[in-house]
Design an enzyme around this catalytic site. Structure first.
Site, mmCIF file in Angstrom:
data_model
loop_
_atom_site.group_PDB
_atom_site.id
_atom_site.type_symbol
_atom_site.label_atom_id
_atom_site.label_comp_id
_atom_site.label_asym_id
_atom_site.label_seq_id
_atom_site.Cartn_x
_atom_site.Cartn_y
_atom_site.Cartn_z
ATOM 1 N N SER A 155 70.476 42.971 25.577
ATOM 2 C CA SER A 155 69.150 43.193 26.171
ATOM 3 C C SER A 155 68.631 44.581 25.837
ATOM 4 C CB SER A 155 69.207 43.034 27.696
ATOM 5 O OG SER A 155 69.429 41.697 28.016
ATOM 6 N N TYR A 210 70.283 30.938 27.837
ATOM 7 C CA TYR A 210 69.976 31.014 26.409
ATOM 8 C C TYR A 210 69.311 29.716 25.957
ATOM 9 C CZ TYR A 210 72.860 35.180 25.645
ATOM 10 O OH TYR A 210 73.373 36.448 25.643
ATOM 11 N N ASP A 219 74.500 45.130 29.619
ATOM 12 C CA ASP A 219 74.054 44.119 28.657
ATOM 13 C C ASP A 219 73.441 44.768 27.417
ATOM 14 O OD1 ASP A 219 72.860 42.042 27.309
ATOM 15 O OD2 ASP A 219 72.105 41.066 29.113
ATOM 16 N N ARG A 269 75.543 36.783 31.418
ATOM 17 C CA ARG A 269 74.204 37.114 31.941
ATOM 18 C C ARG A 269 74.170 36.878 33.437
ATOM 19 N NH1 ARG A 269 70.231 36.721 26.969
ATOM 20 N NH2 ARG A 269 70.613 38.885 26.549
ATOM 21 N N GLN A 304 74.128 43.231 34.365
ATOM 22 C CA GLN A 304 72.848 43.589 33.730
ATOM 23 C C GLN A 304 72.867 44.999 33.130
ATOM 24 O OE1 GLN A 304 69.846 42.604 36.600
ATOM 25 N NE2 GLN A 304 68.906 41.134 35.229
HETATM 26 P P1 NAD Z 1 67.986 35.368 22.377
HETATM 27 O O1 NAD Z 1 67.952 36.701 21.730
HETATM 28 O O2 NAD Z 1 69.253 34.581 22.310
HETATM 29 O O3 NAD Z 1 66.792 34.463 21.764
HETATM 30 C C1 NAD Z 1 65.467 34.971 21.681
HETATM 31 C C2 NAD Z 1 64.486 33.911 22.161
HETATM 32 O O4 NAD Z 1 64.349 32.898 21.179
HETATM 33 C C3 NAD Z 1 64.903 33.209 23.444
HETATM 34 O O5 NAD Z 1 63.895 33.359 24.417
HETATM 35 C C4 NAD Z 1 65.086 31.757 23.010
HETATM 36 O O6 NAD Z 1 64.751 30.834 24.035
HETATM 37 C C5 NAD Z 1 64.131 31.669 21.840
HETATM 38 N N1 NAD Z 1 64.354 30.525 20.946
HETATM 39 C C6 NAD Z 1 65.523 30.000 20.492
HETATM 40 N N2 NAD Z 1 65.294 28.944 19.676
HETATM 41 C C7 NAD Z 1 63.946 28.800 19.593
HETATM 42 C C8 NAD Z 1 63.083 27.903 18.879
HETATM 43 N N3 NAD Z 1 63.561 26.931 18.101
HETATM 44 N N4 NAD Z 1 61.750 28.062 19.027
HETATM 45 C C9 NAD Z 1 61.245 29.036 19.812
HETATM 46 N N5 NAD Z 1 62.001 29.911 20.496
HETATM 47 C C10 NAD Z 1 63.336 29.804 20.389
HETATM 48 O O7 NAD Z 1 67.595 35.475 23.918
HETATM 49 P P2 NAD Z 1 67.476 36.768 24.816
HETATM 50 O O8 NAD Z 1 66.268 37.499 24.465
HETATM 51 O O9 NAD Z 1 68.751 37.523 24.733
HETATM 52 O O10 NAD Z 1 67.324 36.233 26.309
HETATM 53 C C11 NAD Z 1 67.346 34.897 26.746
HETATM 54 C C12 NAD Z 1 67.021 34.905 28.249
HETATM 55 O O11 NAD Z 1 68.057 35.471 29.023
HETATM 56 C C13 NAD Z 1 65.768 35.692 28.619
HETATM 57 O O12 NAD Z 1 64.988 34.952 29.515
HETATM 58 C C14 NAD Z 1 66.281 36.892 29.333
HETATM 59 O O13 NAD Z 1 65.349 37.407 30.266
HETATM 60 C C15 NAD Z 1 67.491 36.353 29.992
HETATM 61 N N6 NAD Z 1 68.431 37.436 30.309
HETATM 62 C C16 NAD Z 1 69.067 37.430 31.520
HETATM 63 C C17 NAD Z 1 69.955 38.452 31.823
HETATM 64 C C18 NAD Z 1 70.662 38.496 33.152
HETATM 65 O O14 NAD Z 1 70.379 37.700 34.008
HETATM 66 N N7 NAD Z 1 71.600 39.396 33.336
HETATM 67 C C19 NAD Z 1 70.222 39.452 30.920
HETATM 68 C C20 NAD Z 1 69.556 39.412 29.686
HETATM 69 C C21 NAD Z 1 68.661 38.396 29.398
#
Ligand code: NAD
Length: 384
Positions: free
Chosen positions: A137, A234, A134, A126, A131
């Site tokens: 995402s 994450y 990904d 990430r 990006q």
């Molecule tokens: P994910 O699919 O792994 O998880 C989904 C969500 O569930 C996450 O927000 C996580 O914090 C939440 N979660 C996990 N355990 C939990 C619990 N017990 N209770 C409540 N919530 C819980 O995560 P994701 O959607 O792939 O993304 C995570 C982060 O990474 C996001 O903020 C996203 O914006 C960021 N991201 C960054 C990049 C980058 O910089 N290139 C790319 C993609 C995503």
């Protein structure tokens, strides 16, 4: 350089790894592109559109992948008693797909033994540079959207408040558990449809994002929540104390909620169980729960993958399987673009060669096998 795209044979998979647009661009990079007949049918891309884009349409999977240097796929190669996709690939070929590495150590070994280089797209780092590659995402975004639409379909009421001569209908109350990519898109979609939306997550950074979309952030415990994020962005597994506070808060909230969409995942681990049977029992009849984490074990007690369960108190619990395939055309467009961006990184257009540089973070973190060996340190390999 030869590139092949077989038809996906994974049950229920409707996506394909290329679009006519990415085929043109791959040809522009110097690839000869072979596509198995019918590969795009379920994503509404007929063979002639691929042919018009410059691809050769080939009748069988074996003939499609036979001489390929690169194989683009959505799902892992199928190796079971009846089918052996891996056996059809030439030694030294590279396969780029969602390879489910945490649950498919068996396949990683088989790919090494077959002399195939393999790249798991779910391991994309990430970082800003990655990006556009990904896939988690791009696909989660669509899953978040679709979950709200599916919930609307199952819900016996409407989302917006409606004031009419025949009376006033209150707005639906929706709670999103896990406000990552899927969760944020679910919030935005539910808001656009007029619901009252709140959300919570263990990562405190999310609070502002939820609020900026018009949702209310449900606070569990500010001090504990500050620990909920890894350096990779994450979530990590939370303490038992935090889980107990979260459960008490959620039980209260869910008793007043109509629709719950859960999206909480922890990479490499089963999904955390967040919504208990006790919480479901406290919900109103007619409420709908969509557990987007069902494929990774589920966030909701009683959720079953691919099934809709109706509880004794009249709550529907839905465990969607491959929800992105229900928007296969858009999911394909985004996935194919992610793969194109990934492969472009390793092509030297002037020399017409393809070299995967293990010193590049994007290659190092996605490459599972190379030259007959498992190379990813997380999956038993040593870095090359
Ligand atoms: P994910 O699919 O792994 O998880 C989904 C969500 O569930 C996450 O927000 C996580 O914090 C939440 N979660 C996990 N355990 C939990 C619990 N017990 N209770 C409540 N919530 C819980 O995560 P994701 O959607 O792939 O993304 C995570 C982060 O990474 C996001 O903020 C996203 O914006 C960021 N991201 C960054 C990049 C980058 O910089 N290139 C790319 C993609 C995503």
């Amino acid at each position: 350089m030869k590139l092949a795209v077989p038809k996906e044979i994974w049950p229920g998979e409707k996506r394909v790894a290329v679009t006519p647009d990415t085929v043109k661009k791959l040809i522009g990079l110097g690839f000869d592109v072979a596509i198995e007949a019918g590969a795009g049918t379920d994503a509404a891309i007929p063979d002639d559109r691929f042919a018009d884009a410059g691809a050769t349409i080939v009748k069988t999977m074996k003939a499609t992948v036979k001489d390929a240097d690169v194989i683009l796929k959505v799902r892992p190669p199928v190796v079971d008693g009846k089918t052996d996709e891996l056996a059809a690939y030439k030694k030294g070929a590279a396969v780029i797909a969602l390879l489910d590495p945490y649950d498919r150590k068996d396949l990683i070994e088989k790919m090494a033994a077959a002399g195939v280089s393999s790249f798991a797209m779910e391991l994309m780092p990430r970082i800003s540079r990655a990006q556009s590659m990904d896939v988690l995402s791009s696909q989660s975004n669509l899953a978040g959207y679709r979950s709200v639409i599916d919930a609307a379909h199952e819900f016996g009421r409407i989302y917006p408040m409606m004031m009419t001569a025949a009376g006033t209908l209150p707005p639906a109350r929706i709670v999103i558990v896990g406000a990552g990519v899927a969760g944020l898109q679910a919030i935005a979609t539910a808001k656009r449809l007029g619901a009252v939306v709140s959300a919570f997550d263990v990562r405190p950074a999310v609070k502002e994002q939820v609020q900026s979309l018009g949702g209310t952030f449900i606070e569990v415990d500010e001090d504990d929540a500050a620990d909920g994020e890894t350096s990779g962005g994450y979530a990590k597994e939370m303490s038992d104390e935090y889980k107990a506070k979260q459960a008490a808060k959620l039980k209260d909230v869910l008793a007043k909620t109509d629709i719950v969409i859960t999206t909480a995942l922890i990479p490499g681990r089963p999904a955390p169980q967040i919504v208990t049977a006790d919480m479901v029992a406290g919900m109103k009849p007619g409420s709908v729960i969509i557990d987007l984490a069902a494929e990774r074990g589920g966030n909701v007690a009683g959720a079953k993958l691919g099934e809709t369960i109706v509880t004794a108190n009249g709550v529907k619990i839905i465990g969607p399987e491959n929800i992105t395939s229900s928007v296969a055309t858009d999911a394909t467009a985004m996935y194919a673009k992610n793969l194109l961006n990934f492969i472009t990184l390793s092509v030297d257009k002037d020399k017409g060669t393809l070299v995967f540089d293990p010193k590049d973070q994007i290659i190092a973190e996605t490459m599972l096998t190379c030259d007959g060996k498992v190379v990813h340190p997380k999956f038993g390999g040593e870095e090359v």
